[in-house]
Design an enzyme around this catalytic site. Sequence first.
Site, PDB file in Angstrom:
ATOM      1  N   ASP A   1     -26.221 -28.002 -21.346  1.00 32.88           N
ATOM      2  CA  ASP A   1     -27.020 -27.161 -20.445  1.00 32.88           C
ATOM      3  C   ASP A   1     -27.538 -27.899 -19.221  1.00 32.88           C
ATOM      4  O   ASP A   1     -27.642 -27.328 -18.144  1.00 32.88           O
ATOM      5  CB  ASP A   1     -28.194 -26.540 -21.201  1.00 32.88           C
TER       6      ASP A   1
ATOM      7  N   ASP B   1     -28.939 -33.334 -20.915  1.00 29.94           N
ATOM      8  CA  ASP B   1     -28.848 -33.772 -22.308  1.00 29.94           C
ATOM      9  C   ASP B   1     -27.453 -33.467 -22.858  1.00 29.94           C
ATOM     10  O   ASP B   1     -26.539 -33.122 -22.118  1.00 29.94           O
ATOM     11  CB  ASP B   1     -29.938 -33.097 -23.150  1.00 29.94           C
TER      12      ASP B   1
ATOM     13  N   TYR C   1     -35.539 -23.703 -25.620  1.00 29.57           N
ATOM     14  CA  TYR C   1     -35.147 -22.399 -25.089  1.00 29.57           C
ATOM     15  C   TYR C   1     -35.647 -21.291 -26.009  1.00 29.57           C
ATOM     16  O   TYR C   1     -34.899 -20.412 -26.414  1.00 29.57           O
ATOM     17  CB  TYR C   1     -33.627 -22.323 -24.892  1.00 29.57           C
TER      18      TYR C   1
ATOM     19  N   GLU D   1     -33.737 -33.143 -12.804  1.00 30.21           N
ATOM     20  CA  GLU D   1     -32.721 -32.721 -13.769  1.00 30.21           C
ATOM     21  C   GLU D   1     -31.960 -31.494 -13.258  1.00 30.21           C
ATOM     22  O   GLU D   1     -32.563 -30.536 -12.788  1.00 30.21           O
ATOM     23  CB  GLU D   1     -33.351 -32.396 -15.128  1.00 30.21           C
TER      24      GLU D   1
END
Length: 487
Positions: free
Chosen positions: A74, A77, A226, A468
Amino acid sequence: MVSPVNIMVAMLAVTAATAAPAQDYKDALMKSILFFEGQRSGKLPPSQRITWRDDSALTDGSDNHVDLTGGYYDAGDNIKFNFPMAFTTTLLAWSVIEFGDRMYPELPHAIEAIKWSTDYLLKATNIQDVVYVQVGDPWADHNCWERPEDMDTPRTSVSITKYFPGSEVSGEIAAALASSSIVFKKFLPKYSDLLLIRAQQVFKFVDTYQGSYNNSRARHFVCPFYCDYSGYQDELLWGAAWLHKATQNTFYLNYVLSNVNKMSRPWNIGEFGWDTKDAGISVLLSEYLFFNKVDWKPFVPYADEFVCSIIPGSSSSPSIIYTPGGLMYKPNLRICNMQVPSSLSFLLVVYAKYLKRANRVVQCDHGVVTPLKLVDLAKSQVDYILGNNPMKTSYMVGYGQKFPQRVHHRGSSMPSIKVHKDHIKCKDGTTYYESKAPNPNLLTGAVVGGPGLDDLFADDRNNPGQSEPATYINAPLVGLLAYFSGN
């Protein structure tokens, strides 16, 4: 409430954007699609263009004797979270549906990016009444700084069932498969049929066995990363809306119309992202409602209210604020604000397209808003992302003369396995994480979380909120860049 000063600054910023240096939207489009190759999991194809990456996670699903290889990580990571991955897929598909004719010569790459995900989502939904929602243990993964090719943390595959439902992720997967079936109808008709059949099966499952995966055995793995914060009813409507568009079967439209008032919360007029689909549902359905003899309420009024809630100068319950430099901003987001201007601006250009075809404008409390004004606002956001901002920096890696160098991304920040073939253990990567040196591998096309409310940006790997990237930032941006590439 947005202050008058903030509103005025934002209006000036949007106006000034038209005089800022022109951006190379075609170059940015190419790079925004290329980014997805850097996020690939599984066995990489010979056509792989981000060559510092290699095969990874080749045994995913083996703990449950299923094949769950493929798909996307995603963000920075090494976890495959299917909720945001499915949303990413839906937005990539919607981008191609609306603006694919403006994507050449990048259209084949955009379609390939969609198929990399749908191939995986088909695997994740291959068992009746079972949907796999994640692969990888995020707690273990986030305790390491490892290249995806080196992963030695648990690759736990997490599923939901009729006994432990997860309507939000299943509804989004149904939307992803249905929207993608529209894309592939012209290019791979048999594959399109497969996607649509599976979308209908998944939707039937999610409608029959309702409940949030927050309350299931998946909670330990999906929260707080999430979690579903807005309820799952919007995903039910979102999935049905896409199935209606893909099939033209009035059953799905009637499902949306009859269930909208069953929402357990007020309609979130100005919200659209991986967690909340409300504004997207309104815009998506407006196209059909404009040109068919169906009552427009409540979705066209909701879509109009969405516009009024984000247009600078409106006092109609603004859903966002603007930075002094003119960027859409949500202060309550923990990370990754850039998903806000990307997703909302995509809706603006799509709605502008529908309004223009319907010969309509939006009436807000401060006056008439034309389709052109929506496009201009969206353009100001895209241009800000690409470099027309107070920091004079592009927030897309590899685009422009100045862009983030210390992206919060494991694979990008560590020596490529093609160069450093020895295994780098979990904690051995900490040296690279803490390094002040630029990332050795260019994650071309990645759009990072972006600046703070003060327009200031810290190019710091240790500041994931700003540094990120995420697939769901890039997905709607692909459509935006395609639109502006064709103008």
